[in-house]
Design a protein around this motif. Structure first.
Motif, PDB file in Angstrom:
ATOM      1  N   GLU A 121      58.785  27.834  39.331  1.00 36.21           N
ATOM      2  CA  GLU A 121      57.922  28.849  38.746  1.00 36.21           C
ATOM      3  C   GLU A 121      56.678  29.054  39.606  1.00 36.21           C
ATOM      4  O   GLU A 121      56.130  28.099  40.166  1.00 36.21           O
ATOM      5  CB  GLU A 121      57.503  28.451  37.329  1.00 36.21           C
ATOM      6  CG  GLU A 121      58.632  28.516  36.314  1.00 36.21           C
ATOM      7  CD  GLU A 121      59.153  29.932  36.123  1.00 36.21           C
ATOM      8  OE1 GLU A 121      58.331  30.859  35.990  1.00 36.21           O
ATOM      9  OE2 GLU A 121      60.384  30.095  36.124  1.00 36.21           O
ATOM     10  N   ILE A 122      56.246  30.292  39.707  1.00 34.13           N
ATOM     11  CA  ILE A 122      54.993  30.616  40.388  1.00 34.13           C
ATOM     12  C   ILE A 122      54.242  31.625  39.527  1.00 34.13           C
ATOM     13  O   ILE A 122      54.820  32.263  38.643  1.00 34.13           O
ATOM     14  CB  ILE A 122      55.226  31.214  41.797  1.00 34.13           C
ATOM     15  CG1 ILE A 122      56.146  32.438  41.726  1.00 34.13           C
ATOM     16  CG2 ILE A 122      55.782  30.170  42.744  1.00 34.13           C
ATOM     17  CD1 ILE A 122      56.292  33.166  43.043  1.00 34.13           C
ATOM     18  N   ASN A 123      52.961  31.764  39.772  1.00 30.67           N
ATOM     19  CA  ASN A 123      52.149  32.718  39.034  1.00 30.67           C
ATOM     20  C   ASN A 123      52.340  34.102  39.638  1.00 30.67           C
ATOM     21  O   ASN A 123      51.677  34.466  40.604  1.00 30.67           O
ATOM     22  CB  ASN A 123      50.667  32.309  39.096  1.00 30.67           C
ATOM     23  CG  ASN A 123      49.767  33.289  38.355  1.00 30.67           C
ATOM     24  OD1 ASN A 123      50.213  33.988  37.451  1.00 30.67           O
ATOM     25  ND2 ASN A 123      48.508  33.332  38.749  1.00 30.67           N
ATOM     26  N   ILE A 124      53.294  34.852  39.089  1.00 28.15           N
ATOM     27  CA  ILE A 124      53.613  36.163  39.655  1.00 28.15           C
ATOM     28  C   ILE A 124      53.617  37.229  38.569  1.00 28.15           C
ATOM     29  O   ILE A 124      54.253  37.079  37.529  1.00 28.15           O
ATOM     30  CB  ILE A 124      54.959  36.122  40.424  1.00 28.15           C
ATOM     31  CG1 ILE A 124      55.203  37.426  41.168  1.00 28.15           C
ATOM     32  CG2 ILE A 124      56.107  35.761  39.520  1.00 28.15           C
ATOM     33  CD1 ILE A 124      56.294  37.339  42.239  1.00 28.15           C
ATOM     34  N   LYS A 125      52.877  38.279  38.804  1.00 29.08           N
ATOM     35  CA  LYS A 125      52.772  39.405  37.896  1.00 29.08           C
ATOM     36  C   LYS A 125      53.626  40.537  38.445  1.00 29.08           C
ATOM     37  O   LYS A 125      53.685  40.740  39.668  1.00 29.08           O
ATOM     38  CB  LYS A 125      51.312  39.854  37.791  1.00 29.08           C
ATOM     39  CG  LYS A 125      51.041  40.948  36.768  1.00 29.08           C
ATOM     40  CD  LYS A 125      49.569  41.346  36.793  1.00 29.08           C
ATOM     41  CE  LYS A 125      48.685  40.202  36.360  1.00 29.08           C
ATOM     42  NZ  LYS A 125      47.259  40.607  36.273  1.00 29.08           N
ATOM     43  N   THR A 126      54.305  41.281  37.581  1.00 26.45           N
ATOM     44  CA  THR A 126      55.213  42.326  38.060  1.00 26.45           C
ATOM     45  C   THR A 126      54.848  43.697  37.501  1.00 26.45           C
ATOM     46  O   THR A 126      54.311  43.814  36.396  1.00 26.45           O
ATOM     47  CB  THR A 126      56.674  42.017  37.692  1.00 26.45           C
ATOM     48  OG1 THR A 126      56.828  42.038  36.272  1.00 26.45           O
ATOM     49  CG2 THR A 126      57.085  40.652  38.241  1.00 26.45           C
ATOM     50  N   TYR A 127      55.171  44.718  38.295  1.00 25.71           N
ATOM     51  CA  TYR A 127      54.987  46.102  37.886  1.00 25.71           C
ATOM     52  C   TYR A 127      56.231  46.904  38.279  1.00 25.71           C
ATOM     53  O   TYR A 127      56.854  46.641  39.308  1.00 25.71           O
ATOM     54  CB  TYR A 127      53.762  46.722  38.573  1.00 25.71           C
ATOM     55  CG  TYR A 127      52.442  46.179  38.075  1.00 25.71           C
ATOM     56  CD1 TYR A 127      51.818  46.734  36.961  1.00 25.71           C
ATOM     57  CD2 TYR A 127      51.826  45.107  38.718  1.00 25.71           C
ATOM     58  CE1 TYR A 127      50.607  46.230  36.486  1.00 25.71           C
ATOM     59  CE2 TYR A 127      50.625  44.601  38.261  1.00 25.71           C
ATOM     60  CZ  TYR A 127      50.017  45.168  37.152  1.00 25.71           C
ATOM     61  OH  TYR A 127      48.819  44.657  36.692  1.00 25.71           O
ATOM     62  N   ASP A 128      56.562  47.877  37.444  1.00 23.17           N
ATOM     63  CA  ASP A 128      57.664  48.771  37.763  1.00 23.17           C
ATOM     64  C   ASP A 128      57.260  49.695  38.899  1.00 23.17           C
ATOM     65  O   ASP A 128      56.069  49.922  39.145  1.00 23.17           O
ATOM     66  CB  ASP A 128      58.037  49.619  36.539  1.00 23.17           C
ATOM     67  CG  ASP A 128      58.632  48.801  35.415  1.00 23.17           C
ATOM     68  OD1 ASP A 128      59.195  47.721  35.696  1.00 23.17           O
ATOM     69  OD2 ASP A 128      58.535  49.242  34.248  1.00 23.17           O
ATOM     70  N   TYR A 129      58.262  50.253  39.584  1.00 17.54           N
ATOM     71  CA  TYR A 129      57.993  51.249  40.609  1.00 17.54           C
ATOM     72  C   TYR A 129      57.176  52.408  40.027  1.00 17.54           C
ATOM     73  O   TYR A 129      57.426  52.857  38.902  1.00 17.54           O
ATOM     74  CB  TYR A 129      59.293  51.808  41.178  1.00 17.54           C
ATOM     75  CG  TYR A 129      60.034  50.865  42.101  1.00 17.54           C
ATOM     76  CD1 TYR A 129      59.431  50.345  43.239  1.00 17.54           C
ATOM     77  CD2 TYR A 129      61.364  50.517  41.852  1.00 17.54           C
ATOM     78  CE1 TYR A 129      60.114  49.507  44.112  1.00 17.54           C
ATOM     79  CE2 TYR A 129      62.060  49.678  42.727  1.00 17.54           C
ATOM     80  CZ  TYR A 129      61.420  49.178  43.841  1.00 17.54           C
ATOM     81  OH  TYR A 129      62.108  48.352  44.689  1.00 17.54           O
ATOM     82  N   GLU A 130      56.195  52.858  40.797  1.00 10.95           N
ATOM     83  CA  GLU A 130      55.344  54.006  40.485  1.00 10.95           C
ATOM     84  C   GLU A 130      54.352  53.744  39.347  1.00 10.95           C
ATOM     85  O   GLU A 130      53.560  54.633  39.007  1.00 10.95           O
ATOM     86  CB  GLU A 130      56.189  55.253  40.184  1.00 10.95           C
ATOM     87  CG  GLU A 130      57.098  55.645  41.350  1.00 10.95           C
ATOM     88  CD  GLU A 130      57.900  56.903  41.069  1.00 10.95           C
ATOM     89  OE1 GLU A 130      57.537  57.646  40.153  1.00 10.95           O
ATOM     90  OE2 GLU A 130      58.905  57.106  41.769  1.00 10.95           O
ATOM     91  N   LYS A 131      54.382  52.553  38.766  1.00  6.51           N
ATOM     92  CA  LYS A 131      53.420  52.200  37.724  1.00  6.51           C
ATOM     93  C   LYS A 131      52.091  51.820  38.383  1.00  6.51           C
ATOM     94  O   LYS A 131      51.994  50.820  39.090  1.00  6.51           O
ATOM     95  CB  LYS A 131      53.948  51.027  36.891  1.00  6.51           C
ATOM     96  CG  LYS A 131      52.978  50.530  35.833  1.00  6.51           C
ATOM     97  CD  LYS A 131      52.770  51.541  34.722  1.00  6.51           C
ATOM     98  CE  LYS A 131      51.906  50.965  33.612  1.00  6.51           C
ATOM     99  NZ  LYS A 131      51.645  51.961  32.538  1.00  6.51           N
ATOM    100  N   GLU A 132      51.067  52.610  38.150  1.00  5.02           N
ATOM    101  CA  GLU A 132      49.778  52.394  38.810  1.00  5.02           C
ATOM    102  C   GLU A 132      48.970  51.324  38.084  1.00  5.02           C
ATOM    103  O   GLU A 132      48.923  51.291  36.858  1.00  5.02           O
ATOM    104  CB  GLU A 132      48.998  53.708  38.836  1.00  5.02           C
ATOM    105  CG  GLU A 132      47.811  53.718  39.770  1.00  5.02           C
ATOM    106  CD  GLU A 132      47.183  55.092  39.891  1.00  5.02           C
ATOM    107  OE1 GLU A 132      47.518  55.807  40.861  1.00  5.02           O
ATOM    108  OE2 GLU A 132      46.378  55.465  39.004  1.00  5.02           O
TER     109      GLU A 132
END
Length: 330
Positions: A68-79
């Motif tokens: 596990e790592i501290n990773i935040k995700t966003y969808d494509y084109e999500k500003e």
């Protein structure tokens, strides 16, 4: 033209850096906050406090590193915003989850392509054209000699290579993430009728792709105890690092091939030590790089990761584009 201190993106000893957002892009050293364009390990560094990527990239990274790592995700084109800087991910067409990264401040737009390709690939989203003022483009294959064949032609060549040597075991070396899945997808459209075995690292990535909704043909996980006589007429796909491995001595009556963009250079094919070279790349070729620059409408271009001298000369002679160079910042 040299890099000005007012530029939004700079080049530092840790990699590309947006000072106003206090954020690095694919850093080469541990940093506070890292935007990751894709899950190849030469674009990922252990030890960062926080990572930000697309969902698919995060899933693949966790699968590869096994923790596990501290990773935040966003969808494509999500500003999203960091310190007032607007940031968004856009498909780069390189591998599953790979991204260009767009930065916006007031009326100024910067775009980092990351690794990208313009050829069709059913195992990832295709490259999205993004308009920008400043473009930071990869140039891995930034020479006019690089021009890719259609991937289906390469897949057909691989199939013919295997099917015409039924008395041998065909071993194809290619990268475990991205290239292997793309080749398997293309090979599935040919008249390949024999067994396909894959190394454990490739088999694991295949399953990861499947979990993320990508259709990959079934392969058999290669077991070291496998009887050699059972492998005749089969295709074995291995990562390039195993080319000089002692484990190859366990195979008899083999032919070897390597699938890479570098195999388009005849001299490299001859010196590679492989019986056959298949030219296919998940990076843009010369024409695709120029096409991408034109479609971006960028008036200012930097090159990063690769060969840029020929591109610099061509653009300066043929186009009204500022070809810029980063001034190194510690």
């Amino acid at each position: 033209m040299k890099e000005d201190s007012s530029y939004l993106i700079k080049y530092t000893s840790s990699g590309l850096y947006c000072e106003l957002a206090d954020t690095w892009i694919d850093p080469i050293k541990p940093v506070k906050r890292a935007l990751i364009t894709h899950a190849h390990m030469d674009h990922f560094t252990f030890g960062c406090d926080e990572y930000i990527s697309t969902y698919e990239t995060a899933v693949i990274i966790k699968e590869r590193i096994g923790k596990e790592i501290n990773i935040k995700t966003y969808d494509y084109e999500k500003e999203f915003k960091i310190n007032g800087i607007k940031i968004s991910f856009h498909p780069s067409g390189h591998i599953l989850g790979s991204s260009q990264i767009k930065f916006s401040l007031a009326e100024e737009i910067w775009l980092i392509t990351g690794d990208f390709k313009r050829q069709k690939d059913e195992t990832c989203k295709e490259y999205e054209i993004v308009k920008t003022d400043y473009l930071i483009s990869e140039s891995t294959f930034g020479l006019p000699i690089f021009k890719w064949d259609e991937p289906q032609k390469t897949a057909s060549d691989i199939t013919k290579w295997v099917n015409s040597s039924q008395e041998k075991t065909s071993i194809l070396f290619c990268y475990s993430l991205g290239k292997a899945q793309r080749l398997l997808n293309e090979i599935s459209k040919t008249n390949f009728i024999n067994n396909i075995y894959t190394h454990s690292s490739i088999y694991r990535m295949n399953n990861c792709y499947k979990k993320l909704g990508i259709d990959i043909i079934e392969t058999t996980k290669l077991e070291q105890t496998k009887n050699n006589s059972d492998l005749k007429g089969s295709l074995i796909i291995l990562p390039p690092a195993l080319n000089k491995s002692s484990s190859l001595k366990n195979f008899k009556d083999i032919q070897t091939g390597f699938a890479s963009g570098w195999m388009s250079i005849r001299a490299l094919r001859k010196r590679s030590g492989y019986d056959k070279g298949f030219s296919i790349s998940d990076h843009a070729d010369w024409i695709a790089i120029l096409k991408t620059i034109k479609e971006s409408k960028a008036k200012n271009v930097f090159f990063h990761h690769g060969e840029s001298e020929a591109l610099n000369k061509y653009l300066k002679e043929k186009n009204s584009i500022n070809v810029l160079e980063f001034e190194f910042k510690k």
